[in-house]
Every structure is written in C-alpha cells, then in structure tokens.
Scaffold this motif. Structure first.
Motif, short mmCIF file in Angstrom:
data_model
loop_
_atom_site.label_atom_id
_atom_site.label_comp_id
_atom_site.label_asym_id
_atom_site.label_seq_id
_atom_site.Cartn_x
_atom_site.Cartn_y
_atom_site.Cartn_z
N ILE A 51 68.59 2.40 11.75
CA ILE A 51 67.83 3.23 10.82
C ILE A 51 67.02 4.23 11.62
N GLN A 52 67.24 5.50 11.38
CA GLN A 52 66.44 6.55 12.02
C GLN A 52 65.56 7.21 10.96
N GLN A 53 64.25 7.09 11.14
CA GLN A 53 63.31 7.58 10.15
C GLN A 53 62.34 8.60 10.75
N PRO A 54 62.44 9.88 10.34
CA PRO A 54 61.44 10.87 10.77
C PRO A 54 60.07 10.58 10.15
N ILE A 55 59.03 10.69 10.95
CA ILE A 55 57.66 10.48 10.46
C ILE A 55 56.81 11.68 10.85
N GLY A 56 55.68 11.84 10.18
CA GLY A 56 54.74 12.90 10.49
C GLY A 56 53.31 12.44 10.31
N TYR A 57 52.40 13.13 10.96
CA TYR A 57 50.97 12.87 10.78
C TYR A 57 50.20 14.12 11.20
N LYS A 58 48.94 14.18 10.79
CA LYS A 58 48.11 15.33 11.12
C LYS A 58 47.09 14.97 12.19
N ALA A 59 46.97 15.84 13.17
CA ALA A 59 45.99 15.66 14.25
C ALA A 59 45.46 17.03 14.63
N ILE A 60 44.18 17.22 14.42
CA ILE A 60 43.57 18.53 14.68
C ILE A 60 43.43 18.80 16.17
N THR A 61 43.02 17.77 16.91
CA THR A 61 42.84 17.93 18.36
C THR A 61 43.82 17.03 19.11
N ARG A 62 43.95 17.29 20.40
CA ARG A 62 44.83 16.45 21.21
C ARG A 62 44.27 15.04 21.33
N ASP A 63 42.96 14.90 21.30
CA ASP A 63 42.37 13.56 21.32
C ASP A 63 42.76 12.79 20.06
N ASP A 64 42.75 13.49 18.92
CA ASP A 64 43.20 12.86 17.67
C ASP A 64 44.66 12.44 17.79
N ALA A 65 45.48 13.32 18.36
CA ALA A 65 46.91 13.03 18.51
C ALA A 65 47.13 11.81 19.40
N LEU A 66 46.38 11.73 20.50
CA LEU A 66 46.52 10.60 21.42
C LEU A 66 46.10 9.29 20.73
N ARG A 67 45.03 9.36 19.95
CA ARG A 67 44.57 8.15 19.24
C ARG A 67 45.63 7.66 18.26
N ILE A 68 46.26 8.59 17.55
CA ILE A 68 47.27 8.20 16.56
C ILE A 68 48.53 7.68 17.26
N LYS A 69 48.88 8.28 18.41
CA LYS A 69 50.01 7.76 19.18
C LYS A 69 49.77 6.30 19.57
N ASP A 70 48.56 5.99 20.03
CA ASP A 70 48.22 4.61 20.38
C ASP A 70 48.29 3.71 19.15
N GLU A 71 47.87 4.25 18.01
CA GLU A 71 47.90 3.50 16.76
C GLU A 71 49.34 3.17 16.37
N ILE A 72 50.24 4.16 16.53
CA ILE A 72 51.65 3.95 16.21
C ILE A 72 52.26 2.89 17.12
N ALA A 73 51.94 2.94 18.41
CA ALA A 73 52.48 1.96 19.35
C ALA A 73 52.02 0.55 19.00
N ALA A 74 50.74 0.39 18.71
CA ALA A 74 50.21 -0.93 18.36
C ALA A 74 50.83 -1.46 17.08
N TRP A 75 51.20 -0.55 16.18
CA TRP A 75 51.76 -0.91 14.88
C TRP A 75 53.24 -1.27 14.97
N LEU A 76 54.01 -0.48 15.70
CA LEU A 76 55.47 -0.61 15.64
C LEU A 76 56.09 -1.48 16.73
N VAL A 77 55.40 -1.71 17.82
CA VAL A 77 55.98 -2.50 18.90
C VAL A 77 55.73 -3.99 18.64
N THR A 78 56.81 -4.73 18.41
CA THR A 78 56.73 -6.17 18.15
C THR A 78 57.68 -6.91 19.08
#
Length: 237
Positions: A51-78
């Motif tokens: 299953i290949q699923q495109p996702i999106g999110y909003k990040a105003i600053t690069r710090d916001d983007a980095l925080r969300i990337k870490d959030e995605i990793a903690a969520w999806l890596v099992t």
C-alpha cells in the motif's frame, strides 16, 4: 479532510492526499508443475499486499517540519504488525508495517505544505468481528469474509463432563479429555493453540486426534459437546 489511523493512533494534523496505490488483493505466488498440456497447481503462497499512501501536513518553519517528521517516525515505526485504517475504507483493517522510509518527503514549492509517500506492507486484512452460538447438534452458520480465519471460544459448563469436543463439517476437530465440573470456564485460542480452564493452562487435555483448522468462509456446520460461543473476525484477500 481524510486521515488514517495506525496502531490505534489517528493524527488529524497529517492528512491523506490523493494517489493511493493498492492492489485489489495480495499477490499470489503459484507453484505449478507442467507435463505436456497438463498443468498441476501444487501450492499457492499468499504474498504481502503493498500500500502506497501519499500524506501531507503543514509546517510554517523548518523547526515545525522537523518536529512533525519526528512525530511521524514515532507514530509509524513499529516492531510488529499493527492495524492500519483509512477514513474512506470503513470496516477494513490492514495489519501492516512500514517498509523503507518517506524518500520523497519534501516541501511543496514555497508553500507551507509538505508531502511524501508512506509505503506499507500488509500481512492480512480484516473486517468485522462476529460471534456464533454453537449448539450441541450440527447447525449451519455463514462465515463471512473471503479468506479462512482464526477463532476463539468461550464455554461455561452447566454440568460435569469428562470430555469436550468442538467440530465442523470442514475438518476442524478439537477433543479435550478432562473432568470438567459445573461452572468451569473454558477458553480456546486457535492462533496461539492455547487452551485454558478458569484462566489456567489446560494444554495437557488436548487429544492427539485434535485437528486444528481455521474457519472456512461460506456455509459451515458446527457443533460442540457443550454450548459454546465462537468468535472470529472477517478476513479478506
């Protein structure tokens, strides 16, 4: 806006984009022996559904983007299969792990939108859970879904018994030799090959004539020596 739930967590700040790629069923690996014009299907192995699923999110600053990337990793890596559900596919659960990484994750031009593609590998797909109340004489039930499925049982004895049996007309046969008494609670878990009585292991009671088998989809006749509740979950290709 559509979202997905993975491992019991639904992130509303991460949404689904169009372009999901998923086959109608898992790939089938056929082993075929051919002699002249005669072809014999020896074995079929079910592969993993990609299953290949495109996702999106909003990040105003690069710090916001980095925080969300870490959030995605903690969520999806099992470390094991986890349930994956999409808002637009109600009633379906894909037991999956993430494969690879979000290699294409990037900012969308100069906007605040970031997008990437998550690749999942799914071992099996489930639907709704069902209970059937099995009597002491054969009764027909419809096992829903497309694929064979594991099961669990619950039995409360209403009188002393020296044996317990559960059987179908399609090969399942469980025989337990034990002196059960009134009030005993028996549970059987097919997936674990586990038999417990009053929450204590009772594997010693399982007869060598027992034939463990999953429930086959379609009409099946089932009976038990003591009224029993059988629980199963629909499975799909």
């Amino acid at each position: 806006m559509m979202h997905m739930t993975f491992n019991g967590v639904r992130k509303t700040n991460i949404y689904l984009l169009e372009g999901r790629q998923k086959g109608p069923f898992a790939p089938l690996n056929r082993e075929i022996t051919s002699i002249g014009r005669s072809h014999r299907l020896r074995r079929t192995d079910k592969g993993l559904l990609e299953i290949q699923q495109p996702i999106g999110y909003k990040a105003i600053t690069r710090d916001d983007a980095l925080r969300i990337k870490d959030e995605i990793a903690a969520w999806l890596v099992t470390d094991s299969w986890a349930p994956l559900q999409f808002d637009d596919e109600l009633g379906r659960t894909y037991w999956s792990v993430v494969d690879g990484t979000l290699e294409d994750l990037a900012r969308d031009s100069r906007s605040v939108l970031w997008r990437g593609t998550v690749k999942f590998l799914s071992a099996y797909t489930t639907g709704q859970e069902h209970e059937i109340n099995v009597p002491t004489t054969y009764q027909s039930f419809t096992i829903r879904g497309q694929d064979q499925t594991p099961w669990t049982t619950y039995t409360r004895f209403t009188a002393p018994r020296s044996q317990y049996t559960l059987e179908t007309n399609k090969g399942l046969y469980v025989l337990l030799n034990y002196n059960f008494i009134e009030g005993d609670i028996l549970r059987i878990d097919y997936s674990k090959r586990e038999v417990t009585l009053n929450n204590k292991d009772l594997a010693v009671s399982v007869s060598l004539s027992t034939n463990w088998a999953m429930l086959q989809p379609g009409t099946v006749q089932v009976r038990a020596s003591e009224p029993t509740t059988v629980t199963y979950t629909e499975r799909y290709y």
